[in-house]
Design a protein around this motif. Structure first.
Motif, PDB file in Angstrom:
ATOM      1  N   UNK A   1      26.878 -15.117   9.709  1.00 49.82           N
ATOM      2  CA  UNK A   1      25.409 -15.239   9.764  1.00 49.82           C
ATOM      3  C   UNK A   1      24.953 -16.528   9.083  1.00 49.82           C
ATOM      4  N   UNK A   2      25.643 -16.924   8.004  1.00 52.90           N
ATOM      5  CA  UNK A   2      25.314 -18.188   7.332  1.00 52.90           C
ATOM      6  C   UNK A   2      25.482 -19.368   8.290  1.00 52.90           C
ATOM      7  N   UNK A   3      26.569 -19.363   9.068  1.00 56.74           N
ATOM      8  CA  UNK A   3      26.798 -20.436  10.049  1.00 56.74           C
ATOM      9  C   UNK A   3      25.688 -20.467  11.096  1.00 56.74           C
ATOM     10  N   UNK A   4      25.253 -19.285  11.530  1.00 54.58           N
ATOM     11  CA  UNK A   4      24.170 -19.220  12.519  1.00 54.58           C
ATOM     12  C   UNK A   4      22.877 -19.768  11.928  1.00 54.58           C
ATOM     13  N   UNK A   5      22.577 -19.401  10.673  1.00 48.38           N
ATOM     14  CA  UNK A   5      21.400 -19.941   9.976  1.00 48.38           C
ATOM     15  C   UNK A   5      21.471 -21.464   9.897  1.00 48.38           C
ATOM     16  N   UNK A   6      22.665 -21.965   9.565  1.00 48.82           N
ATOM     17  CA  UNK A   6      22.845 -23.405   9.348  1.00 48.82           C
ATOM     18  C   UNK A   6      22.665 -24.204  10.627  1.00 48.82           C
ATOM     19  N   UNK A   7      23.212 -23.716  11.737  1.00 43.66           N
ATOM     20  CA  UNK A   7      23.200 -24.481  12.986  1.00 43.66           C
ATOM     21  C   UNK A   7      22.040 -24.133  13.911  1.00 43.66           C
ATOM     22  N   UNK A   8      21.343 -23.033  13.631  1.00 43.92           N
ATOM     23  CA  UNK A   8      20.202 -22.647  14.474  1.00 43.92           C
ATOM     24  C   UNK A   8      18.956 -22.445  13.611  1.00 43.92           C
ATOM     25  N   UNK A   9      18.663 -23.448  12.751  1.00 49.62           N
ATOM     26  CA  UNK A   9      17.542 -23.359  11.810  1.00 49.62           C
ATOM     27  C   UNK A   9      16.198 -23.192  12.513  1.00 49.62           C
ATOM     28  N   UNK A  10      16.088 -23.660  13.753  1.00 49.46           N
ATOM     29  CA  UNK A  10      14.821 -23.540  14.496  1.00 49.46           C
ATOM     30  C   UNK A  10      14.487 -22.087  14.808  1.00 49.46           C
ATOM     31  N   UNK A  11      15.488 -21.209  14.723  1.00 44.74           N
ATOM     32  CA  UNK A  11      15.272 -19.795  15.011  1.00 44.74           C
ATOM     33  C   UNK A  11      15.253 -18.949  13.739  1.00 44.74           C
ATOM     34  N   UNK A  12      14.957 -19.565  12.585  1.00 49.30           N
ATOM     35  CA  UNK A  12      15.101 -18.882  11.299  1.00 49.30           C
ATOM     36  C   UNK A  12      14.279 -17.589  11.224  1.00 49.30           C
ATOM     37  N   UNK A  13      13.039 -17.595  11.718  1.00 45.59           N
ATOM     38  CA  UNK A  13      12.199 -16.384  11.657  1.00 45.59           C
ATOM     39  C   UNK A  13      12.777 -15.298  12.564  1.00 45.59           C
ATOM     40  N   UNK A  14      13.237 -15.692  13.751  1.00 49.23           N
ATOM     41  CA  UNK A  14      13.867 -14.742  14.660  1.00 49.23           C
ATOM     42  C   UNK A  14      15.127 -14.141  14.066  1.00 49.23           C
ATOM     43  N   UNK A  15      15.911 -14.961  13.346  1.00 51.70           N
ATOM     44  CA  UNK A  15      17.137 -14.483  12.699  1.00 51.70           C
ATOM     45  C   UNK A  15      16.806 -13.473  11.598  1.00 51.70           C
ATOM     46  N   UNK A  16      15.794 -13.789  10.779  1.00 55.84           N
ATOM     47  CA  UNK A  16      15.376 -12.881   9.696  1.00 55.84           C
ATOM     48  C   UNK A  16      14.908 -11.540  10.266  1.00 55.84           C
TER      49      UNK A  16
END
Length: 302
Positions: free
Chosen positions: A134-149
């Protein structure tokens, strides 16, 4: 048990998991906001389940205590789905489905607290790998941070009601629990919409929205749930859990087929997704082996 019957149930389970994976596709296709989407979904689901009970002539009578438990849990189910569809609308299907896979992590941490037992080392190790992914996804897809949260919060809610349902199922039928939880979800979402004065023309559906919602409420919710429960009569819990873990894989493949360029992600995302899905998929395999070894140690030597 005949092998043909096992194969038939395995095929049915795979089809059911594919249908669950298709839920995200419908969520992306439906134009109305997440809360209205869930309001219609649970309304259609509990009406179709009610018709199922009428058709099979099964009783839906329960006591007041059970009714309260089911409807309160239904509120949690409704919140879980609102977060799920909102995550899709703020990111995409692939991101949301991978975040949903963290449900295994939350369950591994929360279940021991609820059942008052120690957290096992395997659960901590699997949890660590999921966090790295999940950290890698946060790091490389920062534009989707709210969707990830929102996807992670969705998984947390899913873990909570899964743990609650694991206790409720000991005293009630799965179909009864599902019916009243769908009703509860609809009542809680309706109450929120009423108090916030959000029963507006924004709820109006296009023809395509209506078709997608009918598929979502009947095929992807009611029918898939009944099918998922029915296969448990002949398949082991381990086998069911293992195949169910394929849901995000099927969902991501379907998303790529339907949305093509919109669902193509960075290599960092796929690396993170591979770590998360690998951990989720391998968890029941390792857990089964550990439990088998423990059982062998407990057996008396003859």
């Amino acid at each position: 048990m005949p092998q043909s019957s096992i194969n038939r149930n395995l095929l049915l389970l795979h089809l059911t998991v594919i249908i669950w994976g298709f839920t995200g596709i419908l969520g992306a296709l439906i134009s109305i906001s997440a809360i209205y989407l869930v309001w219609y979904r649970v309304l259609i689901a509990f009406i179709s389940l009610f018709l199922y009970f009428k058709f099979t002539r099964q009783s839906i009578k329960i006591n007041k205590g059970s009714l309260l438990k089911f409807t309160l849990t239904g509120g949690l189910v409704g919140l879980h789905w609102i977060l799920f569809f909102q995550s899709i609308k703020l990111s995409n299907v692939s991101v949301t489905l991978v975040c949903m896979s963290s449900l295994t992590l939350f369950t591994a941490l929360l279940e021991p607290l609820v059942n008052k037992r120690k957290i096992e080392y395997l659960e901590l190790i699997i949890g660590l790998f999921i966090i790295i992914g999940i950290y890698l996804i946060f790091k490389f897809e920062a534009k989707y941070v709210i969707g990830i949260i929102l996807g992670l919060l969705c998984a947390f809610c899913g873990s909570l009601f899964t743990i609650i349902n694991s206790k409720l199922i000991k005293h009630s039928k799965a179909t009864i629990i599902s019916f009243y939880e769908m009703l509860g979800a609809w009542l809680w979402v309706s109450l929120y919409l009423f108090l916030s004065q959000n029963f507006t023309n924004k709820m109006l559906l296009t023809n395509s929205d209506l078709i997608y919602l009918l598929i979502l409420g009947t095929v992807c919710t009611s029918a898939a749930y009944v099918a998922g429960v029915s296969v448990m009569k002949e398949l082991s819990a381990f086998r069911v859990a293992l195949i169910t873990n394929l849901e995000p894989v099927y969902g991501i493949v379907l998303a790529l087929l339907f949305f093509k360029q919109e669902e193509k992600m960075s290599l960092g995302f796929y690396a993170g997704a591979l770590i998360v899905l690998g951990a989720v998929f391998l968890y029941p395999i390792f857990k089964s082996k550990i439990e088998h070894r423990k059982l062998k140690k407990q057996l008396p030597i003859i």
